[in-house]
Design a protein around this motif. Structure first.
Motif, mmCIF file in Angstrom:
data_model
loop_
_atom_site.group_PDB
_atom_site.id
_atom_site.type_symbol
_atom_site.label_atom_id
_atom_site.label_comp_id
_atom_site.label_asym_id
_atom_site.label_seq_id
_atom_site.Cartn_x
_atom_site.Cartn_y
_atom_site.Cartn_z
ATOM 1 N N ASN A 45 0.819 -1.221 0.000
ATOM 2 C CA ASN A 45 0.000 0.000 0.000
ATOM 3 C C ASN A 45 0.843 1.256 0.000
ATOM 4 O OD1 ASN A 45 0.981 -0.257 2.598
ATOM 5 N ND2 ASN A 45 -0.904 0.458 3.582
ATOM 6 N N ALA A 46 2.124 1.150 -0.408
ATOM 7 C CA ALA A 46 2.991 2.323 -0.443
ATOM 8 C C ALA A 46 2.441 3.351 -1.423
ATOM 9 C CB ALA A 46 4.407 1.912 -0.839
ATOM 10 N N PHE A 47 2.553 4.618 -1.034
ATOM 11 C CA PHE A 47 2.049 5.691 -1.887
ATOM 12 C C PHE A 47 2.928 5.842 -3.121
ATOM 13 C CE2 PHE A 47 0.556 6.936 2.369
ATOM 14 C CZ PHE A 47 -0.804 7.023 2.109
ATOM 15 N N ASN A 48 2.315 6.432 -4.145
ATOM 16 C CA ASN A 48 3.048 6.696 -5.385
ATOM 17 C C ASN A 48 4.198 7.661 -5.095
ATOM 18 O OD1 ASN A 48 3.783 6.780 -8.026
ATOM 19 N ND2 ASN A 48 2.133 8.148 -8.677
ATOM 20 N N GLY A 49 5.428 7.297 -5.537
ATOM 21 C CA GLY A 49 6.603 8.122 -5.309
ATOM 22 C C GLY A 49 7.399 7.739 -4.082
ATOM 23 N N THR A 50 7.011 6.660 -3.408
ATOM 24 C CA THR A 50 7.748 6.217 -2.233
ATOM 25 C C THR A 50 9.152 5.747 -2.636
ATOM 26 O OG1 THR A 50 5.698 5.557 -1.125
ATOM 27 C CG2 THR A 50 7.755 4.577 -0.313
ATOM 28 N N LEU A 51 10.168 6.202 -1.876
ATOM 29 C CA LEU A 51 11.545 5.819 -2.172
ATOM 30 C C LEU A 51 11.752 4.351 -1.836
ATOM 31 C CD1 LEU A 51 14.474 6.593 -2.971
ATOM 32 C CD2 LEU A 51 14.852 7.176 -0.549
ATOM 33 N N VAL A 52 12.285 3.624 -2.804
ATOM 34 C CA VAL A 52 12.568 2.210 -2.605
ATOM 35 C C VAL A 52 14.028 2.021 -2.190
ATOM 36 C CG1 VAL A 52 12.592 -0.069 -3.689
ATOM 37 C CG2 VAL A 52 10.760 1.549 -4.238
ATOM 38 N N ILE A 53 14.942 2.578 -2.945
ATOM 39 C CA ILE A 53 16.391 2.489 -2.662
ATOM 40 C C ILE A 53 17.099 3.589 -3.448
ATOM 41 C CG2 ILE A 53 16.863 0.873 -4.543
ATOM 42 C CD1 ILE A 53 18.906 -0.474 -2.719
ATOM 43 N N LYS A 54 18.225 4.033 -2.885
ATOM 44 C CA LYS A 54 19.085 4.998 -3.582
ATOM 45 C C LYS A 54 20.405 4.282 -3.893
ATOM 46 C CE LYS A 54 20.971 9.680 -3.307
ATOM 47 N NZ LYS A 54 22.168 9.328 -4.066
ATOM 48 N N LEU A 55 20.625 4.070 -5.179
ATOM 49 C CA LEU A 55 21.832 3.360 -5.626
ATOM 50 C C LEU A 55 23.007 4.342 -5.746
ATOM 51 C CD1 LEU A 55 20.229 1.084 -8.372
ATOM 52 C CD2 LEU A 55 20.843 0.450 -6.029
ATOM 53 N N ASN A 56 24.204 3.792 -5.541
ATOM 54 C CA ASN A 56 25.421 4.616 -5.646
ATOM 55 C C ASN A 56 26.500 3.800 -6.341
ATOM 56 O OD1 ASN A 56 27.265 6.728 -5.294
ATOM 57 N ND2 ASN A 56 27.975 5.906 -3.327
ATOM 58 N N ALA A 57 26.899 4.285 -7.506
ATOM 59 C CA ALA A 57 27.990 3.655 -8.249
ATOM 60 C C ALA A 57 29.157 4.660 -8.348
ATOM 61 C CB ALA A 57 27.520 3.237 -9.631
ATOM 62 N N THR A 58 30.370 4.165 -8.350
ATOM 63 C CA THR A 58 31.569 5.019 -8.431
ATOM 64 C C THR A 58 32.345 4.693 -9.702
ATOM 65 O OG1 THR A 58 32.855 3.429 -7.153
ATOM 66 C CG2 THR A 58 31.737 5.190 -5.922
ATOM 67 N N ASP A 59 33.019 5.742 -10.249
ATOM 68 C CA ASP A 59 33.836 5.605 -11.453
ATOM 69 C C ASP A 59 35.185 6.281 -11.175
ATOM 70 O OD1 ASP A 59 35.001 5.762 -14.065
ATOM 71 O OD2 ASP A 59 32.980 5.521 -14.883
ATOM 72 N N LEU A 60 36.276 5.566 -11.367
ATOM 73 C CA LEU A 60 37.614 6.088 -11.064
ATOM 74 C C LEU A 60 38.053 7.129 -12.069
ATOM 75 C CD1 LEU A 60 39.395 2.779 -10.020
ATOM 76 C CD2 LEU A 60 38.345 4.525 -8.559
ATOM 77 N N ASP A 61 37.353 7.239 -13.181
ATOM 78 C CA ASP A 61 37.739 8.227 -14.173
ATOM 79 C C ASP A 61 37.375 9.614 -13.677
ATOM 80 O OD1 ASP A 61 38.687 6.276 -15.913
ATOM 81 O OD2 ASP A 61 36.678 5.912 -16.731
ATOM 82 N N ASP A 62 37.940 10.621 -14.363
ATOM 83 C CA ASP A 62 37.668 12.008 -14.035
ATOM 84 C C ASP A 62 36.857 12.649 -15.145
ATOM 85 O OD1 ASP A 62 39.085 11.855 -11.672
ATOM 86 O OD2 ASP A 62 40.996 12.350 -12.643
ATOM 87 N N GLY A 63 36.233 13.802 -14.772
ATOM 88 C CA GLY A 63 35.486 14.529 -15.785
ATOM 89 C C GLY A 63 34.254 13.779 -16.224
ATOM 90 N N THR A 64 34.019 13.938 -17.533
ATOM 91 C CA THR A 64 32.810 13.295 -18.068
ATOM 92 C C THR A 64 32.911 11.778 -18.041
ATOM 93 O OG1 THR A 64 33.712 13.447 -20.305
ATOM 94 C CG2 THR A 64 32.289 15.255 -19.560
ATOM 95 N N ASN A 65 34.122 11.263 -18.040
ATOM 96 C CA ASN A 65 34.260 9.806 -17.967
ATOM 97 C C ASN A 65 33.836 9.262 -16.600
ATOM 98 O OD1 ASN A 65 35.215 9.601 -20.593
ATOM 99 N ND2 ASN A 65 37.357 9.884 -19.987
ATOM 100 N N GLY A 66 33.752 10.164 -15.620
ATOM 101 C CA GLY A 66 33.317 9.740 -14.286
ATOM 102 C C GLY A 66 31.881 10.098 -13.965
ATOM 103 N N ASP A 67 31.204 10.865 -14.870
ATOM 104 C CA ASP A 67 29.789 11.190 -14.658
ATOM 105 C C ASP A 67 28.926 9.973 -15.024
ATOM 106 O OD1 ASP A 67 30.553 13.706 -13.922
ATOM 107 O OD2 ASP A 67 30.222 14.591 -15.918
ATOM 108 N N ILE A 68 28.037 9.646 -14.111
ATOM 109 C CA ILE A 68 27.269 8.385 -14.260
ATOM 110 C C ILE A 68 25.796 8.704 -14.500
ATOM 111 C CG2 ILE A 68 26.570 6.251 -13.112
ATOM 112 C CD1 ILE A 68 29.183 6.381 -11.530
#
Length: 839
Positions: A254-277
């Motif tokens: 019965n969770a309302f619409n828009g309820t947060l399920v999980i916040k994922l976090n990924a990391t990239d060792l590159d810099d600049g745009t190569n590190g934007d995910i």
């Protein structure tokens, strides 16, 4: 069971094992069978009648039938041999999906008596579905800088079968750069990865095309393939990485619409745009995931976007990829397992089958009326359902199996009290808060002929005037039957008996449908004063019931008989309307001397038989020296006779009754006037004859008085007994008490009459007493002043003319009971001689 299939001897061995298992389960209490899906029509499942202990001969008479909720046409029973066989195509995947257990639950119902058996038929899986990949072609982009042992997740194939039929084995075309790695985790989920075995050189090979094949474990095995198109890029050499490869979260349905399920976090060792995910669902994306969840491409937050339903889907597997923004994008992957938690959001469902309606009111306690099944789509305590029934009804619920109940009769029924019941079945789950559902069952009570027709009274009194026209309606009887339909259809008939020498049916008849009683012939009061008979009322039930009512028909007198003259005593002749009386009269008699007497009788009763005498005027208007007494008929002289009187006197005496209209007769009296010394012997003979006549009249009147007194006493006793029987409760003080003796004088006669009056009241709960009874005795000397009758003289029998009469007064009118047939109702003529007294 013989079953032909391309699987060979191994499959036949498996089927034999399944049959042995089904036979073993059938003996354990609940009958179990098993059948392979996709079995042909007519495939043998089991000898259901034999396993349930039923005889083949009783299947049809006992209305043997099989009921299955939602699967009624898959299996059928041959009523000739009691074999359960496959009736239509059974697709296990369509029936149960990927559930490990798949069964068809049958209810076997037989009547007379009603019995319910539960049969479970397990549907076995066969390898009829090949592995299927989500795509026919899978494009993979790999940077050439990726080191060996780098893994690239692949979408595995899905197999709709279960067990070994869905156990998949993957293989890839042999090559030196890539290999397959299949791993099973603790959640029994397999992950398929493409492993880089050696470094890639885009300059040597820019694209690899590999065929990925999946084989299932069925026999024979089925395969599925996907073409892997691997493109080598010479770009960014660091891919985003997640903290975990698999994330597990739970969400309430019965969770309302828009309820947060999980916040994922990924990391990239590159810099600049190569590190934007950028986060996204890895394609192909299941429509169920797209309908239920949404991912923020920048933050990696996964939120709900639609209504979740635990009953539709309990677990979501979401594949997420994180792609950097390098010239040669690199991606990292993870899987999010979202488990939906059940809440109590489904009300129970009630199904009512096999209604045995209507229910006879004489049905035995414990009779099964209906079968009730309940279900709840929720799980755990939210899906545990209990049933209850409307209180204070003669029915109850009996649990026969899990979530199955029988509605049975708990106490005796009476249609005349309650003809139908509306039962409310309430099903309530064990959730918090609990939910409930109701279903109404209308139970009609069928009538049984258990009530006989009943009359309002045990007997009726009917008054009918005599000389009625043939076929006239004299009364209507009516009986009420508390039953219904033909059990309440009442017909009437006479209870035949003999009335004298004739049958009762020759006097009266009763209409069978209306209850109207008719007189078939004119009734004669002088022949039949009281006709008592019974009318029977009988219903049309089986067997029929009946009761009787008594009718007392009193025939009321009418003035239909004229006075009849009596002969002179000793003559033996008959007197008629013109009869002559001859007498010798001495001229020497004085005034008031009785010279003759006219005697007459009337066959009627009461006033219709009360006679008076008048002397008709002589021819020429001459004044007669004689007169006649009004009520005694005695002819006497009015003066002393002389020589001027004619020696032969002819007198006409008119005898008239008091009926309406009055009837008359005429008597002729011939008087011969003689000298006193001329006929002494004749005079002596006349006197002797007169004395003899008076003596005979005295004797007759004595007998008449004794007979009338006896009949009057019997009448009074009969009325007293009748009143006592009709009294429904002890009468109030004075309600039926006798009155005080009273003297009654008759001014019309000129003489006193002694009357012993008794008021006889009919005790009834409907109103005050309405019946008075007065018994008149013969004429007596003039009344004395004393009410006790002291100093009375003996009655002069020579002057006795008016016979005793009994007067019955009821309501506002008067009815007389009189004459030699005392005790019968007579219509009274209002006259000064019949007085109305209230004591």
């Amino acid at each position: 069971m013989l079953f032909s299939w391309r699987g060979g001897p191994g499959v036949q061995s498996l089927l034999l094992s399944l049959l042995l298992l089904a036979a073993w389960k059938a003996g354990s209490g609940q009958v179990h069978y098993s059948v392979l899906e996709e079995a042909k029509h007519g495939t043998f499942v089991g000898r259901i009648a034999q396993d349930l202990g039923l005889e083949l001969a009783e299947l049809v008479p006992r209305l043997f039938r099989v009921a299955s909720k939602g699967h009624g046409d898959l299996l059928e029973v041959n009523l000739q041999n009691g074999i359960l066989f496959v009736n239509s195509r059974i697709d296990r995947e369509e029936l149960c999906g990927r559930s490990a257990e798949c069964s068809i639950h049958l209810e076997v119902i037989v009547d007379r008596p009603l019995q319910v058996f539960h049969v479970e038929v397990e549907v076995k899986d066969i390898n009829d579905n090949p592995p299927v990949f989500p795509e026919n072609k899978k494009r993979i982009i790999i940077a050439e800088s990726r080191p060996p042992e780098t893994r690239f997740p692949l979408d595995g194939a899905s197999d709709a079968d279960i067990g070994v039929n869905s156990a998949l084995i993957y293989r890839i075309d042999p090559n030196e750069y890539f290999a397959l790695d299949t791993q099973n985790n603790r959640e029994e989920m397999s992950s398929l990865s493409l492993v880089l075995r050696k470094s890639l050189d885009r300059e040597q090979i820019q694209e690899h095309s590999l065929l990925l094949t999946a084989n299932d474990g069925g026999k024979p095995e089925l395969t599925g393939t996907v073409q892997l198109l691997i493109t080598i890029l010479d770009v960014n050499d660091n891919a985003p990485e997640f903290d975990q490869y698999i994330y597990k979260v739970t969400v309430l349905e019965n969770a309302f619409n828009g309820t947060l399920v999980i916040k994922l976090n990924a990391t990239d060792l590159d810099d600049g745009t190569n590190g934007d995910i950028i986060y996204s669902f890895r394609k192909p994306v299941s429509p169920a995931v797209l309908h239920a969840f949404i991912i923020n491409p920048n933050s990696g937050e996964i939120r709900t976007r639609g209504k979740l339903d635990f009953e539709e889907k309990k677990l979501y597997e979401i594949s997420v990829e994180a792609i950097d923004k390098g010239n040669i994008p690199m991606a990292g992957h993870c899987t999010v397992l979202v488990e939906i938690l059940d809440i109590n959001d489904n009300t129970p469902e009630i199904t009512i089958t096999s209604l045995s309606l209507p229910v006879r009111e004489d049905a035995h306690v414990g009779t099964v009326i209906a079968l009730i099944s309940v279900s709840d789509r929720d799980s755990g305590a939210n899906g545990q359902v209990t049933c209850s029934l409307t209180p204070r009804v003669p029915f109850k619920l009996v649990s026969t199996f899990k979530n199955y109940y029988s509605l049975v009769l708990d106490s005796a029924l009476d249609r005349e009290s309650v003809s139908d019941y509306v039962l409310v079945v309430t099903a309530r789950d064990a959730g918090s808060p609990s939910l409930s559902a109701t279903a109404s069952v209308s139970v009609e009570v069928a009538d049984v002929n258990d009530n006989a027709p009943a009359f309002a009274q045990p007997e009726y009194t009917v008054f009918v005037k005599e000389n009625n026209p043939p076929g006239c309606h004299i009364f209507t009887v009516s009986a009420r039957d508390a039953d219904a339909q033909e059990n309440a259809l009442v017909s009437y008939s006479l209870v035949e008996r003999r009335v004298g020498e004739r049958a009762l049916s020759s006097y009266v008849s009763v209409h069978a449908e209306s209850g109207k009683v008719y007189a078939l012939q004119p009734l004669d009061h002088e022949e039949l004063e009281l006709l008592q008979f019974q009318v029977s009322a009988r219903d049309a039930g089986v067997p029929p019931l009946g009761s009787n009512v008594t009718l007392q028909v009193f025939v009321l007198d009418e003035n239909d008989n004229a006075p009849a003259l009596l002969p002179r005593p000793g003559t033996g002749g008959g007197g008629g309307g013109g009869g002559a009386v001859s007498e010798l009269v001495s001229r020497s008699v004085g005034a008031g001397h009785v010279v003759a007497k006219v005697r007459a009788v009337d066959a009627d009763s009461g006033y219709n038989a009360w006679l008076s005498y008048e002397l008709q005027p002589a021819a020429g208007g001459a004044r007669s020296p004689f007169r006649v007494a009004l009520y005694t008929g005695e002819i006497s002289t009015t003066r002393t006779l002389d020589e001027a009187d004619s020696p032969r006197q002819r007198l006409l005496v008119l005898v008239k009754d008091h009926g309406e209209p009055a009837l008359t007769a005429t008597a002729t009296v011939l008087l011969s006037l003689v000298e006193s010394g001329q006929a002494p012997k004749a005079s002596s003979r006349v006197l002797a004859g007169a004395a003899g006549a008076e003596t005979a009249l005295v004797d007759v009147n004595v007998y008449l008085i004794i007979a009338i007194c006896a009949v009057s006493s019997l009448l009074v006793l009969t009325l007293l007994l009748y009143t006592a029987l009709r009294c429904s409760a002890p009468p109030a003080e004075g309600a039926c008490a006798p009155g005080k003796p009273t003297l009654v004088c008759s001014s019309a006669v000129g003489s006193w009459s002694y009357s012993q009056q008794r008021r006889q009241r009919v005790c009834s709960a409907e109103g005050p007493p309405k019946t008075d009874l007065m018994a008149f005795s013969p004429s007596l000397p003039p009344c004395l002043s004393s009410t006790e009758g002291t100093g009375e003289r003996e009655p002069d029998l020579e002057h006795l003319q008016e016979p005793p009469r009994a007067l019955l007064r009821g309501g506002s009118g008067q009815r007389c009971l009189g004459g030699p047939r005392a005790g019968r109702p007579r219509t009274a003529v209002r006259d000064q001689s019949c007085l109305r007294l209230d004591l």
